[in-house]
Scaffold this motif. Structure first.
Motif, PDB file in Angstrom:
ATOM      1  N   CYS A   1     -12.607 152.003  76.876  1.00  0.00           N
ATOM      2  CA  CYS A   1     -11.781 151.234  75.959  1.00  0.00           C
ATOM      3  C   CYS A   1     -11.578 152.050  74.687  1.00  0.00           C
ATOM      4  O   CYS A   1     -12.303 153.018  74.453  1.00  0.00           O
ATOM      5  N   LEU A   2     -10.598 151.678  73.882  1.00  0.00           N
ATOM      6  CA  LEU A   2     -10.375 152.397  72.626  1.00  0.00           C
ATOM      7  C   LEU A   2     -11.520 152.179  71.648  1.00  0.00           C
ATOM      8  O   LEU A   2     -11.977 153.104  70.998  1.00  0.00           O
ATOM      9  N   GLU A   3     -11.954 150.939  71.511  1.00  0.00           N
ATOM     10  CA  GLU A   3     -13.063 150.599  70.618  1.00  0.00           C
ATOM     11  C   GLU A   3     -13.956 149.589  71.323  1.00  0.00           C
ATOM     12  O   GLU A   3     -13.509 148.491  71.654  1.00  0.00           O
ATOM     13  N   ALA A   4     -15.210 149.947  71.508  1.00  0.00           N
ATOM     14  CA  ALA A   4     -16.129 149.057  72.215  1.00  0.00           C
ATOM     15  C   ALA A   4     -16.213 147.691  71.546  1.00  0.00           C
ATOM     16  O   ALA A   4     -16.295 146.670  72.228  1.00  0.00           O
ATOM     17  N   SER A   5     -16.144 147.664  70.232  1.00  0.00           N
ATOM     18  CA  SER A   5     -16.267 146.387  69.525  1.00  0.00           C
ATOM     19  C   SER A   5     -15.063 145.479  69.749  1.00  0.00           C
ATOM     20  O   SER A   5     -15.109 144.301  69.435  1.00  0.00           O
ATOM     21  N   ARG A   6     -13.981 146.020  70.321  1.00  0.00           N
ATOM     22  CA  ARG A   6     -12.777 145.223  70.554  1.00  0.00           C
ATOM     23  C   ARG A   6     -12.573 144.898  72.035  1.00  0.00           C
ATOM     24  O   ARG A   6     -11.518 144.413  72.422  1.00  0.00           O
ATOM     25  N   LEU A   7     -13.585 145.143  72.850  1.00  0.00           N
ATOM     26  CA  LEU A   7     -13.472 144.776  74.266  1.00  0.00           C
ATOM     27  C   LEU A   7     -13.172 143.291  74.403  1.00  0.00           C
ATOM     28  O   LEU A   7     -12.397 142.877  75.258  1.00  0.00           O
ATOM     29  N   ALA A   8     -13.810 142.510  73.595  1.00  0.00           N
ATOM     30  CA  ALA A   8     -13.569 141.067  73.575  1.00  0.00           C
ATOM     31  C   ALA A   8     -13.235 140.693  72.147  1.00  0.00           C
ATOM     32  O   ALA A   8     -13.722 141.301  71.200  1.00  0.00           O
ATOM     33  N   ARG A   9     -12.413 139.696  71.991  1.00  0.00           N
ATOM     34  CA  ARG A   9     -11.953 139.325  70.659  1.00  0.00           C
ATOM     35  C   ARG A   9     -13.001 138.527  69.895  1.00  0.00           C
ATOM     36  O   ARG A   9     -13.043 138.539  68.688  1.00  0.00           O
TER      37      ARG A   9
ATOM     38  N   ALA B   1     -25.633 146.151  80.395  1.00  0.00           N
ATOM     39  CA  ALA B   1     -27.019 146.631  80.328  1.00  0.00           C
ATOM     40  C   ALA B   1     -27.807 146.229  81.566  1.00  0.00           C
ATOM     41  O   ALA B   1     -28.575 147.037  82.110  1.00  0.00           O
ATOM     42  N   LEU B   2     -27.600 145.017  82.037  1.00  0.00           N
ATOM     43  CA  LEU B   2     -28.348 144.537  83.212  1.00  0.00           C
ATOM     44  C   LEU B   2     -28.052 145.340  84.470  1.00  0.00           C
ATOM     45  O   LEU B   2     -28.941 145.559  85.289  1.00  0.00           O
ATOM     46  N   VAL B   3     -26.816 145.777  84.622  1.00  0.00           N
ATOM     47  CA  VAL B   3     -26.442 146.488  85.854  1.00  0.00           C
ATOM     48  C   VAL B   3     -26.318 147.993  85.657  1.00  0.00           C
ATOM     49  O   VAL B   3     -25.968 148.716  86.582  1.00  0.00           O
ATOM     50  N   GLY B   4     -26.597 148.475  84.445  1.00  0.00           N
ATOM     51  CA  GLY B   4     -26.562 149.910  84.201  1.00  0.00           C
ATOM     52  C   GLY B   4     -25.169 150.494  84.061  1.00  0.00           C
ATOM     53  O   GLY B   4     -24.917 151.630  84.462  1.00  0.00           O
ATOM     54  N   THR B   5     -24.263 149.724  83.496  1.00  0.00           N
ATOM     55  CA  THR B   5     -22.902 150.193  83.237  1.00  0.00           C
ATOM     56  C   THR B   5     -22.826 150.699  81.803  1.00  0.00           C
ATOM     57  O   THR B   5     -23.294 150.021  80.889  1.00  0.00           O
ATOM     58  N   VAL B   6     -22.242 151.872  81.610  1.00  0.00           N
ATOM     59  CA  VAL B   6     -22.064 152.387  80.254  1.00  0.00           C
ATOM     60  C   VAL B   6     -20.687 151.971  79.733  1.00  0.00           C
ATOM     61  O   VAL B   6     -19.776 151.698  80.511  1.00  0.00           O
ATOM     62  N   VAL B   7     -20.565 151.920  78.414  1.00  0.00           N
ATOM     63  CA  VAL B   7     -19.300 151.633  77.757  1.00  0.00           C
ATOM     64  C   VAL B   7     -18.892 152.895  77.009  1.00  0.00           C
ATOM     65  O   VAL B   7     -19.696 153.481  76.288  1.00  0.00           O
ATOM     66  N   VAL B   8     -17.637 153.308  77.208  1.00  0.00           N
ATOM     67  CA  VAL B   8     -17.149 154.561  76.629  1.00  0.00           C
ATOM     68  C   VAL B   8     -15.959 154.258  75.724  1.00  0.00           C
ATOM     69  O   VAL B   8     -15.005 153.606  76.142  1.00  0.00           O
ATOM     70  N   ASP B   9     -16.040 154.727  74.484  1.00  0.00           N
ATOM     71  CA  ASP B   9     -14.888 154.656  73.589  1.00  0.00           C
ATOM     72  C   ASP B   9     -14.747 155.991  72.866  1.00  0.00           C
ATOM     73  O   ASP B   9     -15.465 156.951  73.182  1.00  0.00           O
ATOM     74  N   HIS B  10     -13.846 156.072  71.911  1.00  0.00           N
ATOM     75  CA  HIS B  10     -13.578 157.339  71.235  1.00  0.00           C
ATOM     76  C   HIS B  10     -14.764 157.838  70.412  1.00  0.00           C
ATOM     77  O   HIS B  10     -14.837 159.012  70.087  1.00  0.00           O
ATOM     78  N   ASP B  11     -15.702 156.965  70.082  1.00  0.00           N
ATOM     79  CA  ASP B  11     -16.861 157.371  69.295  1.00  0.00           C
ATOM     80  C   ASP B  11     -18.056 157.806  70.126  1.00  0.00           C
ATOM     81  O   ASP B  11     -18.950 158.473  69.615  1.00  0.00           O
ATOM     82  N   GLY B  12     -18.103 157.399  71.390  1.00  0.00           N
ATOM     83  CA  GLY B  12     -19.256 157.793  72.183  1.00  0.00           C
ATOM     84  C   GLY B  12     -19.418 157.024  73.467  1.00  0.00           C
ATOM     85  O   GLY B  12     -18.529 156.283  73.911  1.00  0.00           O
ATOM     86  N   ILE B  13     -20.577 157.219  74.057  1.00  0.00           N
ATOM     87  CA  ILE B  13     -20.940 156.558  75.317  1.00  0.00           C
ATOM     88  C   ILE B  13     -22.161 155.708  75.012  1.00  0.00           C
ATOM     89  O   ILE B  13     -23.187 156.208  74.527  1.00  0.00           O
ATOM     90  N   TYR B  14     -22.037 154.423  75.292  1.00  0.00           N
ATOM     91  CA  TYR B  14     -23.078 153.480  74.938  1.00  0.00           C
ATOM     92  C   TYR B  14     -23.788 152.991  76.197  1.00  0.00           C
ATOM     93  O   TYR B  14     -23.156 152.535  77.133  1.00  0.00           O
ATOM     94  N   GLU B  15     -25.081 153.105  76.157  1.00  0.00           N
ATOM     95  CA  GLU B  15     -25.905 152.581  77.238  1.00  0.00           C
ATOM     96  C   GLU B  15     -27.011 151.753  76.610  1.00  0.00           C
ATOM     97  O   GLU B  15     -27.387 151.987  75.486  1.00  0.00           O
ATOM     98  N   ASP B  16     -27.480 150.805  77.335  1.00  0.00           N
ATOM     99  CA  ASP B  16     -28.525 149.959  76.815  1.00  0.00           C
ATOM    100  C   ASP B  16     -29.389 149.529  77.989  1.00  0.00           C
ATOM    101  O   ASP B  16     -28.963 149.570  79.141  1.00  0.00           O
ATOM    102  N   THR B  17     -30.556 149.110  77.689  1.00  0.00           N
ATOM    103  CA  THR B  17     -31.421 148.575  78.725  1.00  0.00           C
ATOM    104  C   THR B  17     -31.681 147.122  78.404  1.00  0.00           C
ATOM    105  O   THR B  17     -31.766 146.753  77.226  1.00  0.00           O
TER     106      THR B  17
END
Length: 126
Positions: A88-96, A109-125
């Protein structure tokens, strides 16, 4: 390959989520759309062979009063475990709204999917 994107992520594929809140944005701000659609090529460049673009929510507000079938499709795909990365362009704007955004991020995080935007790649546990 980026250290945060594993072979498992690549095997599951990527989803590009394209959205704009109003029809006037869709008509008047085509650069934003073009940048969002270009994320599919970014995903391929990172090594994803399978890339799906979800653009069902163009012109739909995320305020909560309007159904967003594209967002629902994104959440269902993440929950099914078939998505390695959401682009997505901005992770914080995935949902309104914050509730939907936090829910999606928690599911990623539960299923191990990363979120990628122009600032980086976000992963969480979880």
């Amino acid at each position: 390959m980026n250290q945060k994107i594993s072979a498992e992520h690549l095997c599951r594929g990527a989803v590009v989520y394209v959205r704009q809140s109003t029809m006037s944005q869709v008509v008047e701000h085509t650069e934003s759309q073009n940048r969002q659609y270009a994320l599919a090529q970014s995903a391929r460049t990172m090594g994803f062979a399978s890339v799906t673009t979800i653009d069902d929510d163009l012109g739909r507000s995320g305020s909560g009063s309007i159904e967003r079938p594209g967002f629902q499709k994104l959440v269902a795909s993440v929950c099914a475990g078939s998505v390695g990365a959401v682009f997505c362009l901005e992770a914080s704007r995935l949902a309104r709204n914050g509730r939907d955004w936090h829910h999606l991020i928690d599911l990623c995080a539960l299923v191990g999917t990363v979120v990628v935007d122009h600032d980086g790649i976000y992963e969480d546990t979880p």
